[in-house]
Design an enzyme around this catalytic site. Structure first.
Site, PDB file in Angstrom:
ATOM      1  N   ARG A   1       1.007  -1.400   0.040  1.00  0.00           N
ATOM      2  CA  ARG A   1       0.030   0.010   0.081  1.00  0.00           C
ATOM      3  C   ARG A   1       1.030   1.247   0.129  1.00  0.00           C
ATOM      4  NH1 ARG A   1      -3.007   1.835  -2.693  1.00  0.00           N
ATOM      5  NH2 ARG A   1      -3.894  -0.242  -2.550  1.00  0.00           N
TER       6      ARG A   1
ATOM      7  N   GLU B   1       5.763  40.562  -8.832  1.00  0.00           N
ATOM      8  CA  GLU B   1       4.364  40.291  -9.308  1.00  0.00           C
ATOM      9  C   GLU B   1       3.679  41.394  -9.555  1.00  0.00           C
ATOM     10  OE1 GLU B   1       2.100  37.154  -6.893  1.00  0.00           O
ATOM     11  OE2 GLU B   1       1.137  39.158  -6.493  1.00  0.00           O
TER      12      GLU B   1
ATOM     13  N   LYS C   1       5.628  40.192  -3.886  1.00  0.00           N
ATOM     14  CA  LYS C   1       4.245  40.036  -4.311  1.00  0.00           C
ATOM     15  C   LYS C   1       3.469  41.514  -3.897  1.00  0.00           C
ATOM     16  CE  LYS C   1       3.763  35.280  -4.143  1.00  0.00           C
ATOM     17  NZ  LYS C   1       2.667  34.187  -3.924  1.00  0.00           N
TER      18      LYS C   1
ATOM     19  N   LYS D   1       2.526  25.573  -4.038  1.00  0.00           N
ATOM     20  CA  LYS D   1       1.057  24.850  -3.625  1.00  0.00           C
ATOM     21  C   LYS D   1       1.477  23.335  -3.812  1.00  0.00           C
ATOM     22  CE  LYS D   1      -1.215  28.852  -5.434  1.00  0.00           C
ATOM     23  NZ  LYS D   1      -2.105  29.764  -6.318  1.00  0.00           N
TER      24      LYS D   1
ATOM     25  N   ASP E   1       0.255  38.149 -13.015  1.00  0.00           N
ATOM     26  CA  ASP E   1      -0.530  37.469 -12.025  1.00  0.00           C
ATOM     27  C   ASP E   1      -2.015  37.558 -12.692  1.00  0.00           C
ATOM     28  OD1 ASP E   1      -1.192  35.885  -9.747  1.00  0.00           O
ATOM     29  OD2 ASP E   1      -2.061  37.577  -8.756  1.00  0.00           O
TER      30      ASP E   1
END
Lengths: 283, 283, 283, 283, 283, 283
Positions: C99, C196, C166, C134, C217
């Site tokens: 597994r 950004e 940012k 992410k 962005d």
């Protein structure tokens, strides 16, 4: 550069364990439980202070209720004889933390101090002092922090946060041009590419290959100056770094040769501890 | 003193992680997977070698099939220019381990080297050089090993493996006699009791109180000599240790004053790294 | 990008512990000790394989004598029904590791697979697919490796290996110009500075402020195209990255708008596991 | 199922380290130390919220004085656009924790969300949705918690907390009867014994052998219905579970076939992250 | 029950560190490096052997080349004076591992021995001896393994692998019926539900509430017999367990009262170490 | 001896994890979240209390807001039936910590209790009871603390904090004289040298070789007395320790034979747990 507070406490805790082992048996045998004491930290020579938060953390790890009262800040130039922090608490706690706290701030201040000397030596030249990866195993973050406290800046923290192509990489890749090209294709687009060279001709080749930074390794001042001239002529944006064999004797000469960055291994690998003591008195 | 092999590998692994972080991105980008190289370690100055097993462990942690071929032993005096070890393997492995291995043996050899200088300076006096707890946080075992490689002996490894009654303990206990008595009653019967004093009178009082070892802290040579006389007259078995303010300038004078043991903080807290390099060449 | 073998084994060991807990009690109860079995890994759908070394490590951690025989390589496109690895050993070991091994390679192949789809979709445009931060907590290195196996490249591995300014940084610093200047003065000289922006005007301002990379962005394709034009006109060397809201539906349009880099969160945060099984048979 | 608070903080701390590495260098360079900010968490799509305590823990680990103000609870159905939590504190802390917090709650909410969809799909049938061991390596407890938040129940947490006899166990033991007998004799009397079968005949045999639970693996609905009939006829107390190949397309049909339990791997191994953002604004 | 080999080595390594600390200083000082020795393990009293793999692991951790030659197996009844294992290797390694190895197998054999006595005492009654959670902190897995070596079976390994409703749970839930209902609705369907009662009436109520197992806590034999009668009349499948206050004096009487399971805390919390020695001789 | 608070919490946390595993599933299923309860600790037999701080730590680790209210102190002799501590808090927390807390204080009090019995048995003889390294693996510090709570003293904590030359060391070194000489030259000057002997003649030889402490191993009382006479005649300062085969039956006879120290393995390796309970009641 800043150190995370959680990290400082984790280090303090680990270093205390190394010194305490199974316990401070002398104090357990000799000092009665409730005894209180006061401790005062003193600079025993002129120095740049570094590591105050570690001193605080060492005692806080032992006893959460103890607070260090600071009278100085990291980076401050202290005169011999000046006290820079004091604390009160159980005598057993002060005795248990004393050596660990001192070992840390003596070493960190030693590095900050030596870095400041280098920085002051080249003041006005426009060049900057940076550290290297020649740090004490296990203490890299701490020592790189001390470098910034002393006015230096940081080079790579590890093999993973910068692209530095050295002689061996060049040999293994089959030349500077090919090495830079491979780096450009595979490394992060967030990183500049630095190439180490040992001659002015190498410097020129590196710029033509597209290096963002050229590191002049172990060159004498005249070669440094010649390399700077060649590089800047080709590309004004290219950064020039001198590295290798830098000492307090030659650092100004190198700076005057026009480099942007001078990396100095000695500020971390050979900084002597400065003399700091902690005076403890029963209260 | 000896270091456990498991411990050596654990240290090597931890220190490598600090330097590698998420990986050696330059080498991954620039060097093709299968490339092989040879590495040779060279002493760049005269030195006492220390840390060979660490050099071996660093590369073995990276690649279990790599073997370091040693041509020297820890404690050997090497001449500048002599090579003391070599290895072959994937170029990527040699490049990844180079800095960590060098950082370790440069520091360890630095300590062994300085210790040897102290030991040689007092040769023939009968006194012995020992270290202190003024070691680099996190590296105490490693540095104490380097001291023994340099010919020194070890003082306490931590607060838990010896009874050393200092001025603060005495003040908090209410006098030398009471402090020694408390230690005798509560500390392990396996341990001797050492008492730190700062005057010949204090030395005498410590012996009368039953100290097994008397530490003369920061005394000048004449006071040391006077203390030794007083102590040995009262008890020939009592060991006398000098500590504090010892340097290469005064260590012989102190040794000649008749002490058994001289503890020197500088051999660990202020030893400069010695110059060692690793030459890598593609094969 | 490559994963260190030691790291792979450490992960495999940690993940096995999570699944085994105090032991595989069903197998201990039901299967006699000496029983042997053979296991075969099968792709149950078309996929890009990723994670073979993890499959190997999972079983090697359980039983050092087991060897996985691979018939494919990470990055290979497999057809549904093809077997890519087999192994033999104690049945109890195969049952215990099944597994954990599958969970790993199904997820890693899922990411490699989706990345490849994005890469193929923009083939020929000159743009490159990169990942984001992410990723699944705890699996960042593994997932970023899977991205490169799928043909993508890596953006930052963490907050420490790149400078990305940012909107909040800009607001807190007091404007793009000031933010870039601060970054230039304090960040490593080894790193490029990425800014950004959300409009073509912002893009222009970023270039004028000295950004090395401009991240567009969440812009629509026409704005992307306009931004690219403005940026490249000012500075041909500036890298342009599109980010935010990228899907398989619009990625080609964005690539055709002329960006160099397209970062896609979905390749790590929303890749479904691919279907892989391990058939075990007694022998 | 509930998660221990200590565990939540331990995970938060580990995941932060992965993202922070040696520090948030952009913020350190660009944002001045004392700057404050406010953060608001927003659902960008309709979703079942999960992971609020993790969001809280991430920021508390960075700065013990920060408190998250929640406006929702785990398991609540949120509409796109609704804010569910806010916090204030040092801008540097909000910027450092943002991505780690989002990565966690986006994934956890994704699982809770998909689980809820399955649960709603079979509402009224009497069957229950349970998870499997097909979870992300390292995140099993977290993902199983998310399943319960979505209204599902938990199957085994590992190989050690339940007896599940699969085809390989049966083959290795020499038949269903023998396998169940061995399990009965050796496994804890606290555990029920589950047997996996692939045909109605197998189901019947499992019940006769004494299985407490029969798992119908990868059967079509008619076979499921036939198996349920056979099983319940023999023993009304025996629990019937369907597993393998379950999707939103067929789950209702399977539930209507009369099973007690339906285990669905997709709710953990293939749930896409839901869209959640954290808006940060200087104050 | 079986212990994972990796776990055994991890324990051995941890326990060695506890005993070795900074090194075996006596042996380092007194025994020359190359000296070899032979070690023989001897039972000094009649006993059930347990822990052989740990003895092996302790020495293998210290020196990978050492192999223990076993002449017995875990669970074997040894006569006083019989030797059950021997090994050869560096004298320093044998001396370093001796105490850790002995401490482990003396304790494990002590538990196996006492368990066997209980098992033998009730031989033929059909009842089984099981352990409890009254184990030594940190050694639960090891001690539960020793119980199975002695012929006992294992109750819960922790609070997470079984449902046991005690008096406090009943009081807090509002009665047995409600408590069992809550457990049925929320706990895993893989687990049986055990209810602790203190009277025959309680036993009856527990069965009616649906308990799968009834634990008779601290009842005298007549009440045990009465409870068994009531329980089995209502439900032949319900398992009956006696617990609390069991000793070698009353265990047979309790077994004869008809219970299925008898749990005995004393086999782990009060087993004395058996006498085993390791004879070392230079070779 | 004292235990560091940080260490106590670390142990409590580790031991809780062993018992809780993935969570207290019974309580999660059966007890509603907000329920409160009160717990009272009771001595169920006469005993010496030991481990109060651990009881406190176990619950504090689970819930920082819980405070244990103590009515006794470590080392206090409690009568059967007396309560020594109470606490209030969430019922779930009391139920989760109960077993871990009890396992600790039952074992620690068992050791303190047995030690006290030995100490009382030889009261007035001038001899002292000390422990050995025959402790439970993983619990050495805790058990040695319990010994001091019972009135005993500590022998070595490990192989690194004392020099004890045993028969094997003597054989390997080539005689007592040589072994003591080697120890004197290589071991720390802070440590006394103890030599183990088995005959009065051996004792005499050890003193002549310069042993600071002579351990009489497994000697009968008359030989002990003869050894004491021989040793003290030669050197009044030499400490005499009896070891091996000491029980409550013969300890007074050995003490009366004139030894200074009696080491007893049984106080740690064979102390039965004392009976302590924690009564929990809903509030």
């Amino acid at each position: 550069m800043e150190l995370d507070t959680g990290l400082i406490y984790a280090y303090a805790s680990e270093f205390l364990k190394e010194d305490l082992g199974r316990g401070d048996f002398t104090t357990q045998a000799v000092v009665r439980g409730g005894a209180k004491a006061r401790g005062v930290f003193l600079a025993k020579e002129d120095l740049i202070l570094c590591g105050l938060e570690f001193a605080e953390a060492v005692f806080a790890v032992l006893d959460g209720s103890i607070q260090l009262e600071s009278r100085a800040y990291d980076g401050e130039a202290l005169k011999a004889g000046s006290s820079f922090a004091r604390l009160e608490g159980p005598a057993a706690v002060l005795l248990a933390g004393e050596r660990t706290a001192l070992n840390l701030i003596q070493r960190m201040s030693g590095i900050a101090n030596l870095t400041r000397t280098y920085v002051d030596t080249i003041a006005g030249t426009g060049a900057q002092i940076v550290d290297t990866r020649k740090t004490t195993p296990g203490l890299r973050l701490i020592e790189k922090y001390a470098v910034t406290v002393g006015g230096g800046r940081n080079h790579r923290f590890g093999l993973d946060d910068g692209i530095l192509i050295k002689d061996n990489h060049i040999a293994l890749a089959g030349g500077i041009r090919r090495a830079v090209e491979l780096a450009r294709n595979h490394a992060s687009h967030m990183m500049r590419i630095e190439v180490e060279v040992t001659t002015p001709a190498g410097a020129e080749e590196a710029v033509r290959a597209g290096a963002d930074i050229v590191m002049l390794d172990n060159m004498k001042a005249p070669d440094v100056a010649e390399s700077v001239r060649l590089i800047k002529e080709l590309s004004a944006r290219t950064i020039v770094e001198a590295s290798g064999g830098i000492s307090l004797d030659n650092v100004l000469e190198i700076a005057n040769a026009g480099v942007d960055i001078i990396s100095v291994g000695a500020i971390t690998h050979s900084a002597a501890a400065v003399d700091i003591s902690m005076k403890i008195a029963p209260i």
